[in-house]
Design a protein around this motif. Structure first.
Motif, PDB file in Angstrom:
ATOM      1  N   ASP A 160     -54.473  43.452  36.468  1.00 30.57           N
ATOM      2  CA  ASP A 160     -54.531  42.018  36.773  1.00 30.57           C
ATOM      3  C   ASP A 160     -53.200  41.354  36.444  1.00 30.57           C
ATOM      4  O   ASP A 160     -52.694  40.533  37.227  1.00 30.57           O
ATOM      5  CB  ASP A 160     -55.655  41.351  35.972  1.00 30.57           C
ATOM      6  CG  ASP A 160     -57.036  41.704  36.507  1.00 30.57           C
ATOM      7  OD1 ASP A 160     -57.116  42.197  37.649  1.00 30.57           O
ATOM      8  OD2 ASP A 160     -58.032  41.498  35.776  1.00 30.57           O
ATOM      9  N   ASP A 161     -52.644  41.702  35.281  1.00 32.63           N
ATOM     10  CA  ASP A 161     -51.355  41.104  34.896  1.00 32.63           C
ATOM     11  C   ASP A 161     -50.248  41.519  35.868  1.00 32.63           C
ATOM     12  O   ASP A 161     -49.434  40.689  36.295  1.00 32.63           O
ATOM     13  CB  ASP A 161     -50.983  41.533  33.481  1.00 32.63           C
ATOM     14  CG  ASP A 161     -51.927  40.956  32.431  1.00 32.63           C
ATOM     15  OD1 ASP A 161     -52.643  39.987  32.757  1.00 32.63           O
ATOM     16  OD2 ASP A 161     -51.963  41.502  31.303  1.00 32.63           O
ATOM     17  N   TYR A 162     -50.229  42.799  36.201  1.00 35.62           N
ATOM     18  CA  TYR A 162     -49.182  43.294  37.105  1.00 35.62           C
ATOM     19  C   TYR A 162     -49.361  42.705  38.506  1.00 35.62           C
ATOM     20  O   TYR A 162     -48.387  42.356  39.178  1.00 35.62           O
ATOM     21  CB  TYR A 162     -49.246  44.813  37.140  1.00 35.62           C
ATOM     22  CG  TYR A 162     -48.048  45.482  37.794  1.00 35.62           C
ATOM     23  CD1 TYR A 162     -46.826  44.831  37.918  1.00 35.62           C
ATOM     24  CD2 TYR A 162     -48.151  46.775  38.285  1.00 35.62           C
ATOM     25  CE1 TYR A 162     -45.742  45.440  38.514  1.00 35.62           C
ATOM     26  CE2 TYR A 162     -47.072  47.399  38.890  1.00 35.62           C
ATOM     27  CZ  TYR A 162     -45.867  46.719  38.995  1.00 35.62           C
ATOM     28  OH  TYR A 162     -44.800  47.330  39.587  1.00 35.62           O
ATOM     29  N   LYS A 163     -50.604  42.561  38.910  1.00 37.51           N
ATOM     30  CA  LYS A 163     -50.891  41.997  40.228  1.00 37.51           C
ATOM     31  C   LYS A 163     -50.373  40.563  40.325  1.00 37.51           C
ATOM     32  O   LYS A 163     -49.808  40.155  41.349  1.00 37.51           O
ATOM     33  CB  LYS A 163     -52.393  42.039  40.491  1.00 37.51           C
ATOM     34  CG  LYS A 163     -52.792  41.498  41.855  1.00 37.51           C
ATOM     35  CD  LYS A 163     -54.310  41.577  42.039  1.00 37.51           C
ATOM     36  CE  LYS A 163     -54.721  40.999  43.385  1.00 37.51           C
ATOM     37  NZ  LYS A 163     -56.200  41.043  43.557  1.00 37.51           N
ATOM     38  N   THR A 164     -50.560  39.807  39.242  1.00 37.06           N
ATOM     39  CA  THR A 164     -50.070  38.430  39.223  1.00 37.06           C
ATOM     40  C   THR A 164     -48.549  38.394  39.369  1.00 37.06           C
ATOM     41  O   THR A 164     -47.999  37.570  40.131  1.00 37.06           O
ATOM     42  CB  THR A 164     -50.485  37.744  37.912  1.00 37.06           C
ATOM     43  OG1 THR A 164     -51.919  37.723  37.820  1.00 37.06           O
ATOM     44  CG2 THR A 164     -49.970  36.318  37.854  1.00 37.06           C
ATOM     45  N   GLN A 165     -47.877  39.301  38.665  1.00 37.50           N
ATOM     46  CA  GLN A 165     -46.423  39.355  38.771  1.00 37.50           C
ATOM     47  C   GLN A 165     -45.986  39.720  40.183  1.00 37.50           C
ATOM     48  O   GLN A 165     -45.050  39.115  40.740  1.00 37.50           O
ATOM     49  CB  GLN A 165     -45.870  40.384  37.787  1.00 37.50           C
ATOM     50  CG  GLN A 165     -46.025  39.993  36.323  1.00 37.50           C
ATOM     51  CD  GLN A 165     -45.531  41.080  35.396  1.00 37.50           C
ATOM     52  OE1 GLN A 165     -45.595  42.267  35.717  1.00 37.50           O
ATOM     53  NE2 GLN A 165     -45.016  40.688  34.237  1.00 37.50           N
ATOM     54  N   LEU A 166     -46.648  40.708  40.781  1.00 37.18           N
ATOM     55  CA  LEU A 166     -46.273  41.128  42.131  1.00 37.18           C
ATOM     56  C   LEU A 166     -46.559  40.036  43.156  1.00 37.18           C
ATOM     57  O   LEU A 166     -45.776  39.844  44.108  1.00 37.18           O
ATOM     58  CB  LEU A 166     -47.047  42.413  42.497  1.00 37.18           C
ATOM     59  CG  LEU A 166     -46.623  43.678  41.766  1.00 37.18           C
ATOM     60  CD1 LEU A 166     -47.550  44.833  42.127  1.00 37.18           C
ATOM     61  CD2 LEU A 166     -45.176  44.048  42.093  1.00 37.18           C
TER      62      LEU A 166
END
Length: 549
Positions: free
Chosen positions: A497-503
């Motif tokens: 979820d965190d990485y998805k937000t960054q991407l």
């Protein structure tokens, strides 16, 4: 000579205006959609970054979907494991040695409650989520167990557990009056003061002679256990009791016996001056031969009682181990009769209780099912119904379910004809003797019923003891491992979820627009376009003719 009407280069002017109009249209679409381009071909130098970010987001979506699916299965597994643990506790509380309940209610209700628990265990082990069975390891496309009725009673001409239990008890000599537990007592006429107790062969069934001792060493010599054939280490064993004097009442001969499930019991015979003697006693006599005969009679009776109580319980649990084997293939008494060996069911004559993945010795059942949470991490969550915790539950509840324990009322009803016949006798010694015999039958059989219940309860407590919690494959260990898997999934989900937000932010920066900047560009372009229109209009009206006078 032809002179052009207008000196203004219209084609060049219109081309510039057309380009500005196209640029204005593009900016308007960007402002409306919030995107720099409507298709990838228009991305220009941002295309590689856009494709890379989208590919990564697609992978994350795949892993997230996988995590959601596994979380669903783990939630079902968690609920099941909690219920298995509760059943384990209920079973421990339901059967306690010496706890028969008011009017023997626990004797009457025990088998029914165990049957209900067994059925619930089988139902949960056959649980499926969206067509996928959870307790068969890699074998997820079919139920790992037959239904509970088939397991207990058999089907299609194949033996169920009850039938195999009967074969095992016969092989163990549970109800053999001539050789209880497959032990035989004899007196050689050449040595009338010596009683020999002998096994009937080298096999896994019945009582095995273990120890012998006496508290009257000066009047009773005991020997053994020794091999019947000293040259053959696999031969049967025997013990001897020799009477060399007159024991004192209260002195004891103790015989230790090993039973089929590996547990031990003792037969104790106490010397007494009473004639007839009480159960578990033998009448002393000045004649060693007569005393040996009395001892033999008492020994045979006590062995019979031990066979119908302790041995019967041990045989029932041994049968549970035979039927509910780790590989799913029952072990059946073979040879004889009486049976001389245990052999895997090669003729398919019995129900095979487990048809899921068996695994190999020492492997990790959790690794039979894995789920990738990202490129480098995975979660193991496979479970097999043949693991030790489930086996202990299944074996103990099946054994308890197929066993009956007559209450005192049941026993009295069985011998009520004897009571009626006794009461029909004239008052006096004959009636009193007949009634005493009736009461002795009732007391003796009820003692055997409670003795069998105690033996079964003791073994169930041992099977389901909290001491097994730390064993690999126990209910508690599996529950803990499922918790670890669930925690790993939660961590992976949060990480995604965190990485998805960054991407998504990066993709927005790559493919998206700054609305304020785009609006300002539109206003600037609009101003330039208006100026171009005005200039073009004015200049297009200029002509050399207008100035030739």
């Amino acid at each position: 000579m032809i002179v052009n009407k207008s000196m203004y280069p219209l084609q060049t002017g219109f081309s510039a205006i057309s380009r500005m109009q196209d640029a204005l249209g593009t900016l308007q679409k960007q402002l409306g959609s919030g995107q720099k381009a409507s298709n990838l071909s228009e991305m220009g130098r941002d295309l590689p970054m856009s494709l890379s970010v989208r590919a990564r987001l697609s992978k994350i979506e795949g892993y997230s979907a996988n995590i959601d699916t596994v979380n669903l299965r783990l939630s079902f597994l968690d609920n099941s494991m909690s219920r298995f643990d509760a059943i384990e506790g209920e079973a421990r509380s339901a059967a306690m040695t010496g706890q028969y309940g008011t009017d023997g209610i626990n004797l009457a209700t025990g088998p029914g409650l165990s049957t209900a628990r067994f059925d619930e265990i089988v139902t949960m082990l056959n649980e499926q989520v969206a067509g996928r069975y959870l307790f068969g390891g890699k074998a997820t496309d079919k139920a790992p167990l037959p239904d509970s009725t088939t397991l207990l009673n058999g089907a299609g001409g194949k033996l169920g557990f009850t039938g195999l239990r009967d074969l095992r008890q016969a092989a163990d000599g549970v109800n053999d009056a001539a050789a209880p537990g497959r032990l035989t007592s004899t007196i050689d006429p050449l040595t009338p003061a010596v009683v020999n107790l002998t096994e009937d062969g080298s096999h896994p069934f019945g009582f095995k002679l273990s120890t012998i001792s006496t508290t009257a060493p000066t009047t009773i010599n005991v020997s053994g256990p020794t091999l019947t054939d000293p040259l053959d280490p696999t031969s049967a064993k025997q013990m001897g009791v020799e009477f060399t004097g007159l024991p004192t009442p209260g002195q004891v001969v103790s015989i230790g016996l090993t039973m089929p499930d590996g547990t031990e019991t003792q037969v104790k015979l106490t010397a007494t001056a009473d004639n007839p003697p009480a159960a578990g006693a033998f009448t002393i006599d000045a004649d060693p031969a007569i005393m040996a005969s009395n001892f033999q009679a008492a020994l045979d009776k006590s062995l019979g009682t031990a066979a119908r109580t302790d041995l019967k319980a041990a045989s029932t649990f041994a049968a549970a181990n035979d039927f509910f084997s780790e590989d799913g293939v029952p072990r059946i008494p073979a040879g004889g009769p009486p049976a001389t060996s245990l052999a895997p069911d090669a003729t398919d004559s019995a129900i095979h209780w487990y048809t899921g993945e068996v695994g190999t010795p020492g492997d990790n059942p959790r690794q039979s099912i894995t789920a990738a949470t990202d490129e480098t991490s995975k979660v193991d969550y496979g479970v097999r119904a043949n693991e030790s915790g489930f086996l202990r539950l299944i074996r103990s509840q099946a054994a308890m379910a197929v066993s009956d324990y007559p209450s005192e009322g049941d026993v009295r009803a069985k011998y009520d004809g004897d009571r009626v016949a006794a009461m029909g006798l004239p008052e006096g010694a004959g009636r009193d003797s007949a009634l005493a015999a009736y009461e002795a039958k009732v007391a003796g059989e009820y003692r055997e019923s409670t003795g069998f219940f105690d033996g079964m309860a003791q073994r169930q407590l041992s099977e389901l003891s909290e001491g097994h919690n730390s064993e690999a494959g126990s209910i508690e260990i599996i529950t803990m491992q499922m918790g670890v898997a669930h925690g790993a999934l939660e961590s992976a989900s949060k990480r995604h979820d965190d990485y998805k937000t960054q991407l998504e932010n990066l993709l927005s920066d790559t493919e998206g627009i700054d609305e304020n900047e785009t609006a300002m560009s539109i206003l600037a372009l609009q101003t330039r376009l208006q100026a171009s229109y005005q200039v073009t209009s004015m200049v297009s009206q200029l002509s050399l003719v207008n100035y030739l006078r």
